[in-house]
Design a protein around this motif. Structure first.
Motif, PDB file in Angstrom:
ATOM      1  N   GLU A  15       0.832  -1.209   0.000  1.00  0.00           N
ATOM      2  CA  GLU A  15       0.000   0.000   0.000  1.00  0.00           C
ATOM      3  C   GLU A  15       0.867   1.259   0.000  1.00  0.00           C
ATOM      4  O   GLU A  15       0.581   2.217  -0.722  1.00  0.00           O
ATOM      5  CB  GLU A  15      -0.937   0.018   1.215  1.00  0.00           C
ATOM      6  N   ARG A  16       1.918   1.269   0.799  1.00  0.00           N
ATOM      7  CA  ARG A  16       2.813   2.432   0.842  1.00  0.00           C
ATOM      8  C   ARG A  16       3.556   2.589  -0.477  1.00  0.00           C
ATOM      9  O   ARG A  16       3.758   3.704  -0.958  1.00  0.00           O
ATOM     10  CB  ARG A  16       3.783   2.321   2.019  1.00  0.00           C
ATOM     11  N   LEU A  17       3.965   1.468  -1.075  1.00  0.00           N
ATOM     12  CA  LEU A  17       4.626   1.504  -2.379  1.00  0.00           C
ATOM     13  C   LEU A  17       3.688   2.082  -3.435  1.00  0.00           C
ATOM     14  O   LEU A  17       4.070   2.958  -4.214  1.00  0.00           O
ATOM     15  CB  LEU A  17       5.086   0.101  -2.787  1.00  0.00           C
ATOM     16  N   VAL A  18       2.465   1.604  -3.458  1.00  0.00           N
ATOM     17  CA  VAL A  18       1.477   2.099  -4.418  1.00  0.00           C
ATOM     18  C   VAL A  18       1.277   3.607  -4.241  1.00  0.00           C
ATOM     19  O   VAL A  18       1.279   4.362  -5.215  1.00  0.00           O
ATOM     20  CB  VAL A  18       0.144   1.335  -4.291  1.00  0.00           C
ATOM     21  N   ALA A  22       2.198   6.180  -7.122  1.00  0.00           N
ATOM     22  CA  ALA A  22       1.076   6.939  -7.673  1.00  0.00           C
ATOM     23  C   ALA A  22       1.341   8.435  -7.593  1.00  0.00           C
ATOM     24  O   ALA A  22       1.003   9.184  -8.509  1.00  0.00           O
ATOM     25  CB  ALA A  22      -0.215   6.588  -6.932  1.00  0.00           C
ATOM     26  N   ALA A  23       1.975   8.871  -6.528  1.00  0.00           N
ATOM     27  CA  ALA A  23       2.241  10.295  -6.336  1.00  0.00           C
ATOM     28  C   ALA A  23       3.425  10.801  -7.143  1.00  0.00           C
ATOM     29  O   ALA A  23       3.416  11.927  -7.634  1.00  0.00           O
ATOM     30  CB  ALA A  23       2.472  10.583  -4.852  1.00  0.00           C
ATOM     31  N   GLU A  24       4.466   9.946  -7.293  1.00  0.00           N
ATOM     32  CA  GLU A  24       5.720  10.432  -7.865  1.00  0.00           C
ATOM     33  C   GLU A  24       6.180   9.702  -9.125  1.00  0.00           C
ATOM     34  O   GLU A  24       7.227  10.032  -9.670  1.00  0.00           O
ATOM     35  CB  GLU A  24       6.819  10.348  -6.797  1.00  0.00           C
ATOM     36  N   GLY A  25       5.428   8.720  -9.582  1.00  0.00           N
ATOM     37  CA  GLY A  25       5.876   7.931 -10.724  1.00  0.00           C
ATOM     38  C   GLY A  25       6.889   6.900 -10.281  1.00  0.00           C
ATOM     39  O   GLY A  25       7.181   6.767  -9.089  1.00  0.00           O
ATOM     40  N   PHE A  26       7.442   6.187 -11.252  1.00  0.00           N
ATOM     41  CA  PHE A  26       8.366   5.113 -10.874  1.00  0.00           C
ATOM     42  C   PHE A  26       9.595   4.996 -11.746  1.00  0.00           C
ATOM     43  O   PHE A  26      10.566   4.358 -11.383  1.00  0.00           O
ATOM     44  CB  PHE A  26       7.648   3.761 -10.828  1.00  0.00           C
ATOM     45  N   ALA A  27       9.609   5.617 -12.889  1.00  0.00           N
ATOM     46  CA  ALA A  27      10.719   5.418 -13.828  1.00  0.00           C
ATOM     47  C   ALA A  27      12.059   5.862 -13.251  1.00  0.00           C
ATOM     48  O   ALA A  27      13.084   5.221 -13.503  1.00  0.00           O
ATOM     49  CB  ALA A  27      10.446   6.148 -15.137  1.00  0.00           C
ATOM     50  N   GLU A  33      16.592   3.726  -3.674  1.00  0.00           N
ATOM     51  CA  GLU A  33      15.752   4.862  -3.299  1.00  0.00           C
ATOM     52  C   GLU A  33      14.407   4.394  -2.745  1.00  0.00           C
ATOM     53  O   GLU A  33      13.900   4.962  -1.773  1.00  0.00           O
ATOM     54  CB  GLU A  33      15.536   5.784  -4.503  1.00  0.00           C
ATOM     55  N   LEU A  34      13.866   3.361  -3.354  1.00  0.00           N
ATOM     56  CA  LEU A  34      12.593   2.830  -2.855  1.00  0.00           C
ATOM     57  C   LEU A  34      12.737   2.301  -1.436  1.00  0.00           C
ATOM     58  O   LEU A  34      11.889   2.565  -0.585  1.00  0.00           O
ATOM     59  CB  LEU A  34      12.056   1.731  -3.781  1.00  0.00           C
ATOM     60  N   THR A  35      13.810   1.546  -1.189  1.00  0.00           N
ATOM     61  CA  THR A  35      13.994   0.998   0.158  1.00  0.00           C
ATOM     62  C   THR A  35      14.184   2.121   1.178  1.00  0.00           C
ATOM     63  O   THR A  35      13.661   2.043   2.290  1.00  0.00           O
ATOM     64  CB  THR A  35      15.178   0.011   0.231  1.00  0.00           C
ATOM     65  N   GLU A  36      14.895   3.170   0.776  1.00  0.00           N
ATOM     66  CA  GLU A  36      15.090   4.304   1.681  1.00  0.00           C
ATOM     67  C   GLU A  36      13.766   5.009   1.964  1.00  0.00           C
ATOM     68  O   GLU A  36      13.433   5.291   3.113  1.00  0.00           O
ATOM     69  CB  GLU A  36      16.092   5.284   1.068  1.00  0.00           C
ATOM     70  N   ARG A  37      13.004   5.288   0.922  1.00  0.00           N
ATOM     71  CA  ARG A  37      11.731   5.998   1.078  1.00  0.00           C
ATOM     72  C   ARG A  37      10.702   5.169   1.840  1.00  0.00           C
ATOM     73  O   ARG A  37       9.896   5.710   2.593  1.00  0.00           O
ATOM     74  CB  ARG A  37      11.169   6.373  -0.300  1.00  0.00           C
ATOM     75  N   THR A  43      15.480  -7.051   0.553  1.00  0.00           N
ATOM     76  CA  THR A  43      14.921  -8.389   0.773  1.00  0.00           C
ATOM     77  C   THR A  43      13.419  -8.296   1.011  1.00  0.00           C
ATOM     78  O   THR A  43      12.646  -9.089   0.470  1.00  0.00           O
ATOM     79  CB  THR A  43      15.617  -9.069   1.974  1.00  0.00           C
ATOM     80  N   THR A  44      13.012  -7.317   1.795  1.00  0.00           N
ATOM     81  CA  THR A  44      11.587  -7.126   2.069  1.00  0.00           C
ATOM     82  C   THR A  44      10.841  -6.770   0.785  1.00  0.00           C
ATOM     83  O   THR A  44       9.757  -7.304   0.522  1.00  0.00           O
ATOM     84  CB  THR A  44      11.384  -6.031   3.137  1.00  0.00           C
ATOM     85  N   LEU A  45      11.429  -5.890  -0.024  1.00  0.00           N
ATOM     86  CA  LEU A  45      10.793  -5.546  -1.305  1.00  0.00           C
ATOM     87  C   LEU A  45      10.715  -6.763  -2.218  1.00  0.00           C
ATOM     88  O   LEU A  45       9.708  -6.984  -2.888  1.00  0.00           O
ATOM     89  CB  LEU A  45      11.570  -4.432  -2.020  1.00  0.00           C
ATOM     90  N   TYR A  46      11.778  -7.561  -2.235  1.00  0.00           N
ATOM     91  CA  TYR A  46      11.803  -8.745  -3.095  1.00  0.00           C
ATOM     92  C   TYR A  46      10.805  -9.808  -2.650  1.00  0.00           C
ATOM     93  O   TYR A  46      10.488 -10.711  -3.416  1.00  0.00           O
ATOM     94  CB  TYR A  46      13.218  -9.334  -3.171  1.00  0.00           C
ATOM     95  N   GLN A  47      10.281  -9.689  -1.442  1.00  0.00           N
ATOM     96  CA  GLN A  47       9.218 -10.598  -1.035  1.00  0.00           C
ATOM     97  C   GLN A  47       7.913 -10.267  -1.760  1.00  0.00           C
ATOM     98  O   GLN A  47       7.048 -11.119  -1.898  1.00  0.00           O
ATOM     99  CB  GLN A  47       9.014 -10.547   0.485  1.00  0.00           C
ATOM    100  N   LEU A  48       7.808  -9.021  -2.229  1.00  0.00           N
ATOM    101  CA  LEU A  48       6.636  -8.620  -3.004  1.00  0.00           C
ATOM    102  C   LEU A  48       6.780  -9.007  -4.476  1.00  0.00           C
ATOM    103  O   LEU A  48       5.804  -9.367  -5.126  1.00  0.00           O
ATOM    104  CB  LEU A  48       6.410  -7.108  -2.901  1.00  0.00           C
TER     105      LEU A  48
END
Length: 190
Positions: A15-18, A22-27, A33-37, A43-48
């Protein structure tokens, strides 16, 4: 397609990733940067999902899965055929409000995400076709070719998503959907 079983922590992270994408784009985001934000590990992201590309696709799928549920709940609460069409298109507009132009542009440029959006647009066209068919059968709409109406709506939805309507008219995506709802309902009136 049902969503994969996830832990409460994974659902929260998704939900936080979405919300972030959604707010800032992804390209322009890197995984670092995603893990920091998101304040999590890779590893946690790779579980998704197994890669940034799959992560983006999963986030887009999740967004549209949740949006579809919210839209259909609103349609279920409407009874009159014309109201159901208006509610459907206005609910789509409401669900698109959180999506930044950058996100929509990134989605249009990234094939796996664009495929998810286009599949949802085809589903929306089918849903409009169904709502129009029901309205014609109930006598609330004049006799029209429901599949054609669905295709016109789908084509307009695609132009809205690509930003073409905003560029040519100055309307926001949400305003364009409201205008589309009004146009369709008035065009179908007996």
């Amino acid at each position: 397609m049902p969503s994969p079983r996830r832990t409460a922590r994974q659902r929260d992270l998704l939900e936080r990733l979405v919300a972030l994408l959604a707010a800032e784009g992804f390209a322009s985001f890197t995984l670092d940067e995603l893990t920091e934000r998101l304040r999590c590990s890779k590893t946690t992201l790779y579980q998704l999902a197994g890669s940034k590309q799959e992560l983006v696709r999963e986030a887009v799928k999740h967004y549209f899965r949740e949006a579809t549920q919210a839209i259909e709940q609103q349609v279920a609460d409407a009874s009159a055929p014309s109201e159901r069409v208006v509610v459907y298109l206005n609910a789509v507009a409401e669900q698109l409000k959180p999506l930044s132009r950058r996100f929509l542009d990134d989605m249009a440029a990234f094939e796996p995400a664009r495929e998810v959006y286009e599949a949802n647009t085809r589903i929306a066209a089918g849903r409009i076709r169904q709502l129009v068919t029901e309205g014609v059968a109930a006598g609330a709409f004049r006799d029209v070719h429901a599949a054609f109406v669905g295709e016109v709506v789908a084509a307009t939805m695609q132009e809205i998503q690509r930003g073409e309507i905003a560029t040519r008219t100055g309307l926001t995506d949400s305003e364009a959907y409201a205008e589309l709802a009004s146009l369709i309902v008035h065009a179908l009136s007996p």
